[in-house]
Motif scaffolding. Structure first.
Motif, PDB file in Angstrom:
ATOM      1  N   THR A   1     -21.965   6.041   4.619  1.00 34.16           N
ATOM      2  CA  THR A   1     -21.946   5.001   5.171  1.00 34.16           C
ATOM      3  C   THR A   1     -22.981   4.251   4.428  1.00 34.16           C
ATOM      4  O   THR A   1     -22.789   3.006   3.903  1.00 34.16           O
ATOM      5  CB  THR A   1     -22.177   4.810   6.513  1.00 34.16           C
ATOM      6  OG1 THR A   1     -20.993   5.700   7.274  1.00 34.16           O
ATOM      7  CG2 THR A   1     -22.436   3.276   6.995  1.00 34.16           C
TER       8      THR A   1
ATOM      9  N   THR B   1     -15.491   7.782   5.271  1.00 34.88           N
ATOM     10  CA  THR B   1     -16.292   7.900   6.463  1.00 34.88           C
ATOM     11  C   THR B   1     -15.368   7.938   7.654  1.00 34.88           C
ATOM     12  O   THR B   1     -15.869   8.616   8.484  1.00 34.88           O
ATOM     13  CB  THR B   1     -17.079   6.318   6.458  1.00 34.88           C
ATOM     14  OG1 THR B   1     -17.761   6.330   4.989  1.00 34.88           O
ATOM     15  CG2 THR B   1     -17.836   6.434   7.536  1.00 34.88           C
TER      16      THR B   1
ATOM     17  N   TYR C   1     -22.225  -1.761  10.371  1.00 33.18           N
ATOM     18  CA  TYR C   1     -21.150  -0.842  10.106  1.00 33.18           C
ATOM     19  C   TYR C   1     -20.997   0.475  10.619  1.00 33.18           C
ATOM     20  O   TYR C   1     -20.001   0.886  10.855  1.00 33.18           O
ATOM     21  CB  TYR C   1     -21.389  -0.798   8.503  1.00 33.18           C
ATOM     22  CG  TYR C   1     -20.961  -1.992   7.722  1.00 33.18           C
ATOM     23  CD1 TYR C   1     -19.733  -2.668   7.588  1.00 33.18           C
ATOM     24  CD2 TYR C   1     -21.991  -2.986   7.333  1.00 33.18           C
ATOM     25  CE1 TYR C   1     -20.043  -3.763   6.868  1.00 33.18           C
ATOM     26  CE2 TYR C   1     -22.037  -3.949   6.523  1.00 33.18           C
ATOM     27  CZ  TYR C   1     -20.564  -4.423   6.325  1.00 33.18           C
ATOM     28  OH  TYR C   1     -20.463  -5.819   6.014  1.00 33.18           O
TER      29      TYR C   1
ATOM     30  N   LYS D   1     -29.232  -3.861   7.313  1.00 30.59           N
ATOM     31  CA  LYS D   1     -28.148  -4.452   7.136  1.00 30.59           C
ATOM     32  C   LYS D   1     -26.780  -3.657   7.385  1.00 30.59           C
ATOM     33  O   LYS D   1     -25.582  -4.308   7.656  1.00 30.59           O
ATOM     34  CB  LYS D   1     -28.080  -5.294   5.689  1.00 30.59           C
ATOM     35  CG  LYS D   1     -28.990  -6.526   5.792  1.00 30.59           C
ATOM     36  CD  LYS D   1     -29.002  -7.150   4.461  1.00 30.59           C
ATOM     37  CE  LYS D   1     -29.923  -8.119   4.216  1.00 30.59           C
ATOM     38  NZ  LYS D   1     -29.764  -8.876   2.939  1.00 30.59           N
ATOM     39  N   ALA D   2     -26.927  -2.374   6.797  1.00 32.95           N
ATOM     40  CA  ALA D   2     -25.910  -1.256   7.100  1.00 32.95           C
ATOM     41  C   ALA D   2     -25.658  -1.037   8.471  1.00 32.95           C
ATOM     42  O   ALA D   2     -24.446  -0.676   8.773  1.00 32.95           O
ATOM     43  CB  ALA D   2     -26.101  -0.225   6.188  1.00 32.95           C
TER      44      ALA D   2
ATOM     45  N   HIS E   1     -22.759   0.685   2.200  1.00 30.07           N
ATOM     46  CA  HIS E   1     -23.498  -0.638   2.366  1.00 30.07           C
ATOM     47  C   HIS E   1     -25.074  -0.504   2.200  1.00 30.07           C
ATOM     48  O   HIS E   1     -25.646  -1.763   2.474  1.00 30.07           O
ATOM     49  CB  HIS E   1     -23.116  -0.520   4.029  1.00 30.07           C
ATOM     50  CG  HIS E   1     -21.844  -0.667   4.374  1.00 30.07           C
ATOM     51  ND1 HIS E   1     -20.941  -1.715   4.083  1.00 30.07           N
ATOM     52  CD2 HIS E   1     -20.778   0.192   5.007  1.00 30.07           C
ATOM     53  CE1 HIS E   1     -19.696  -1.315   4.649  1.00 30.07           C
ATOM     54  NE2 HIS E   1     -19.807  -0.146   4.929  1.00 30.07           N
TER      55      HIS E   1
ATOM     56  N   ARG F   1     -20.367  -0.125  -3.643  1.00 34.52           N
ATOM     57  CA  ARG F   1     -20.040  -1.274  -2.733  1.00 34.52           C
ATOM     58  C   ARG F   1     -18.593  -1.668  -3.277  1.00 34.52           C
ATOM     59  O   ARG F   1     -17.866  -2.227  -2.715  1.00 34.52           O
ATOM     60  CB  ARG F   1     -20.815  -2.415  -2.547  1.00 34.52           C
ATOM     61  CG  ARG F   1     -22.114  -2.121  -1.956  1.00 34.52           C
ATOM     62  CD  ARG F   1     -23.101  -3.246  -1.635  1.00 34.52           C
ATOM     63  NE  ARG F   1     -23.655  -3.894  -2.603  1.00 34.52           N
ATOM     64  CZ  ARG F   1     -24.877  -3.468  -3.202  1.00 34.52           C
ATOM     65  NH1 ARG F   1     -25.499  -2.305  -2.421  1.00 34.52           N
ATOM     66  NH2 ARG F   1     -25.512  -3.830  -4.204  1.00 34.52           N
TER      67      ARG F   1
ATOM     68  N   PHE G   1     -15.506  -0.242  -1.762  1.00 37.97           N
ATOM     69  CA  PHE G   1     -15.594  -0.267  -0.531  1.00 37.97           C
ATOM     70  C   PHE G   1     -14.629   0.255   0.492  1.00 37.97           C
ATOM     71  O   PHE G   1     -14.928   0.970   1.308  1.00 37.97           O
ATOM     72  CB  PHE G   1     -16.116  -1.819  -0.128  1.00 37.97           C
ATOM     73  CG  PHE G   1     -15.939  -2.205   1.601  1.00 37.97           C
ATOM     74  CD1 PHE G   1     -16.992  -2.117   2.277  1.00 37.97           C
ATOM     75  CD2 PHE G   1     -14.820  -2.409   2.157  1.00 37.97           C
ATOM     76  CE1 PHE G   1     -17.125  -2.158   3.521  1.00 37.97           C
ATOM     77  CE2 PHE G   1     -14.719  -2.967   3.554  1.00 37.97           C
ATOM     78  CZ  PHE G   1     -16.186  -2.594   4.251  1.00 37.97           C
ATOM     79  N   TRP G   2     -13.323  -0.058  -0.193  1.00 40.24           N
ATOM     80  CA  TRP G   2     -12.320   0.360   0.906  1.00 40.24           C
ATOM     81  C   TRP G   2     -11.891   1.787   0.873  1.00 40.24           C
ATOM     82  O   TRP G   2     -11.959   2.323   1.961  1.00 40.24           O
ATOM     83  CB  TRP G   2     -10.881  -0.327   0.522  1.00 40.24           C
ATOM     84  CG  TRP G   2     -11.015  -2.012   0.978  1.00 40.24           C
ATOM     85  CD1 TRP G   2     -11.146  -2.936   0.389  1.00 40.24           C
ATOM     86  CD2 TRP G   2     -11.188  -2.362   2.573  1.00 40.24           C
ATOM     87  NE1 TRP G   2     -11.249  -4.018   0.874  1.00 40.24           N
ATOM     88  CE2 TRP G   2     -11.413  -4.031   2.503  1.00 40.24           C
ATOM     89  CE3 TRP G   2     -11.053  -1.939   3.649  1.00 40.24           C
ATOM     90  CZ2 TRP G   2     -11.127  -4.550   3.588  1.00 40.24           C
ATOM     91  CZ3 TRP G   2     -11.081  -2.584   4.734  1.00 40.24           C
ATOM     92  CH2 TRP G   2     -11.148  -4.047   4.722  1.00 40.24           C
TER      93      TRP G   2
ATOM     94  N   SER H   1     -15.039   3.815   2.574  1.00 38.44           N
ATOM     95  CA  SER H   1     -14.810   3.383   4.088  1.00 38.44           C
ATOM     96  C   SER H   1     -13.805   4.318   4.608  1.00 38.44           C
ATOM     97  O   SER H   1     -14.037   4.776   5.892  1.00 38.44           O
ATOM     98  CB  SER H   1     -14.630   1.798   4.246  1.00 38.44           C
ATOM     99  OG  SER H   1     -15.599   0.936   3.912  1.00 38.44           O
TER     100      SER H   1
ATOM    101  N   CYS I   1     -19.285  -0.380  13.843  1.00 38.30           N
ATOM    102  CA  CYS I   1     -17.958  -0.448  13.506  1.00 38.30           C
ATOM    103  C   CYS I   1     -17.146   0.632  13.093  1.00 38.30           C
ATOM    104  O   CYS I   1     -15.928   0.772  13.686  1.00 38.30           O
ATOM    105  CB  CYS I   1     -17.803  -1.659  12.344  1.00 38.30           C
ATOM    106  SG  CYS I   1     -16.299  -2.170  11.771  1.00 38.30           S
ATOM    107  N   TYR I   2     -17.632   1.498  12.214  1.00 35.69           N
ATOM    108  CA  TYR I   2     -16.843   2.748  11.994  1.00 35.69           C
ATOM    109  C   TYR I   2     -16.613   3.617  13.129  1.00 35.69           C
ATOM    110  O   TYR I   2     -15.770   4.119  13.162  1.00 35.69           O
ATOM    111  CB  TYR I   2     -17.634   3.522  10.819  1.00 35.69           C
ATOM    112  CG  TYR I   2     -17.597   2.898   9.306  1.00 35.69           C
ATOM    113  CD1 TYR I   2     -16.346   1.960   9.042  1.00 35.69           C
ATOM    114  CD2 TYR I   2     -18.517   2.840   8.545  1.00 35.69           C
ATOM    115  CE1 TYR I   2     -16.315   1.172   7.741  1.00 35.69           C
ATOM    116  CE2 TYR I   2     -18.533   2.284   7.426  1.00 35.69           C
ATOM    117  CZ  TYR I   2     -17.036   1.545   6.812  1.00 35.69           C
ATOM    118  OH  TYR I   2     -17.349   0.772   6.012  1.00 35.69           O
TER     119      TYR I   2
END
Length: 526
Positions: A152, A173, A220, A216-217, A156, A163, A166-167, A170, A223-224
């Motif tokens: 993660t 993760t 996420y 800032k991360a 991020h 970055r 990203f997809w 992610s 969210c994850y």
């Protein structure tokens, strides 16, 4: 330079300054703390069911959402014997600690070694280690949670090349999290706690740009975690559908939550608040042995951290205070789904990590204050480490004492059956039990711990557990009574005396009556 997840993990020993000798010391400390499990196996509550019906015990993992543990036991780890589970756990503790030091940009020193005992020896871990199967789950969770956190942060809070992918990163993760939750659902809390902890504890606090990126991360991480929980739920439902199973055991922790929220919302709120405050301020209430150094450590850490960083933090005091509160709350986030004090203590898997973060914050930032601050931090951390070891010692004593006492009770029961002529040639006998075996508590243990439990008093004297336990010892001519047999003999307990009186055993046809205490109702088999 290769910037993959595996290469990041490979660089951790060099990044943290951990030599092979230092890793060996950490492994030795871990083996010392796990010695009672590694080298002295005792049959604990639930082990008896696993030993006599392995297939049903595997299906049970699927029924409670731990499908990864079920798949593991169907494939690579079919045995329930504990040595391999606890040996793997010892390695996992050290591996997890190395990864956490790297995540927090810490270099190996006496400051990182001193609180290691808290990380591995806090009583929450013991409650997971009581069962070999959950010890194996703990081993996977301890490694997978930091790995998911590393991934993660790479996406991020890392460089632009990460970055840009990203997809793909992610998905890695989320896959790690789904596998981790499939071993034990509460491990998602450890991942979330690491997300908060790595913002507060980031080396010496000098890398302000990286600290802002980690802040800032942080969304996420949540969210994850939410996506992984939803995917786990979907896979859980599909695994039940494919195998024709029904979920079990999970609703006992959530079944009264909506009713309490609807009719007594203040009881719900203040009950949870009181539980959280008590967990930090008076942990002995839940864990048994004294851990009074814990509130001192938390208070000292927060005060020291606040004074030492009041001019150097890259964010406002309000943000800083919010992060501290969020870290304190993070082990209890699943409480939202339950009533106060209902979740078993073993579900607070991130509690040892959170306490370790506060210990490290105090030890690191005390250097910027007076010389005595470092000494105070070291003394309190060392004291809490000692209290954790003392708690483990008490639990080990209780576990071994009750295991041996159960062996004496079982052998006495078998001997009584063998030496009485009316039992000769009889079997199989249907067991009906009244009451539970009352035994003095010679040591303290935690809530929901099996350390002070007995097969003759768990679940109020459950005949199914007693029969299963006796079968593991070779007493195979007993079965659990059906409803008709139970009803036909229940009145006879009035004229019987409690165990170990000779009149505590009586044979009525093919039904064996066992009176353990004077409780009014015989226990039905479950």
């Amino acid at each position: 330079m290769d910037n993959s997840l595996l290469s990041s993990i490979e660089r951790m020993p060099r990044k943290t300054g951990l030599s092979s000798g230092a890793i060996g010391v950490l492994l030795g400390i871990t083996i010392l703390c796990l010695g009672g499990f590694l080298f002295s196996y005792t049959v604990s509550i639930d082990d008896e069911l696993t030993l006599i019906d392995r297939n049903q015990s595997i299906l049970f993992h699927f029924q409670i959402g731990r499908f990864m543990l079920g798949l593991l036991r169907r494939g690579a780890w079919q045995s329930t014997h504990p040595f391999i589970a606890y040996a793997s756990l010892a390695v996992a503790y050290v591996t997890s600690y190395v990864l956490l030091l790297g995540i927090h940009n810490l270099r190996h020193s006496w400051r990182t070694t001193l609180p290691f005992v808290i990380f591995i020896g806090f009583p929450t871990n013991w409650l997971l280690q009581e069962f070999p199967v959950t010890a194996f789950s703990l081993a996977f969770g301890l490694v997978l949670a930091p790995m998911a956190a590393i991934e993660t942060l790479r996406v991020h809070a890392g460089d632009s090349s990460s970055r840009a992918r990203f997809w793909r990163l992610s998905l890695v993760t989320i896959a790690l999290l789904v596998v981790m939750i499939g071993f034990f659902q509460s491990f998602v809390l450890l991942y979330l706690s690491i997300g908060v902890g790595c913002v507060l504890l980031n080396g010496d606090g000098e890398a302000q740009t990286e600290a802002r990126a980690r802040l800032k991360a942080l969304p996420y991480f949540f969210c994850y975690g939410a996506i992984a929980i939803l995917l786990h739920r979907l896979i859980f439902k599909l695994s039940l559908l494919i195998q024709g199973l029904e979920p079990t055991h999970l609703d006992q922790y959530t079944r009264n939550t909506l009713g309490l929220l609807r009719f007594k919302p203040l009881d719900y709120l203040f009950g949870h608040v009181l539980q959280i405050i008590r967990s930090y301020a008076h942990p002995a209430y839940s864990y048994g042995p004294d851990l009074w150094a814990l509130p001192i450590l938390i208070a000292g850490s927060i005060i020291t951290y606040g004074f030492a960083t009041r001019r150097s933090q890259p964010w406002s005091p309000l943000t800083q205070g919010g992060l501290v509160v969020l870290l304190l709350l993070s082990p209890f986030l699943l409480n939202i789904l339950s009533t106060p004090n209902r979740l078993p203590l073993r579900s607070y898997v991130s509690f040892p990590y959170v306490i370790w973060v506060f210990a490290m914050l105090w030890l690191i930032h005390a250097r910027s204050l007076r010389r005595g601050a470092v000494l105070a931090a070291a003394l309190v951390t060392g004291l809490l480490s000692f209290q954790c070891l003392n708690a483990v010692s008490e639990y080990s004593f209780a576990r071994n004492y009750n295991s041996r006492a159960d062996l004496v009770t079982a052998s006495s029961l078998a001997s009584a059956m063998l030496n009485r002529p009316e039992f000769s040639g009889k079997g199989p006998l249907k067991l009906v039990v009244q009451g539970q075996l009352n035994r003095p508590l010679l040591s303290r243990s935690a809530w929901y711990s099996t350390a002070n439990g007995s097969f003759f008093n768990w679940d109020g004297g459950n005949p199914a557990r007693i029969v299963a336990y006796l079968r593991t010892l070779g007493v195979a001519n007993l079965t659990v009574s059906d409803a008709a047999a139970h009803a036909s003999v229940s009145d006879q307990f009035r004229t019987m005396r409690p165990w170990p009186d000779p009149q505590s055993l009586r044979l009525q046809g093919d039904v064996l009556l066992l009176k353990l205490s004077d409780d009014s109702k015989p226990q039905k088999g479950r």
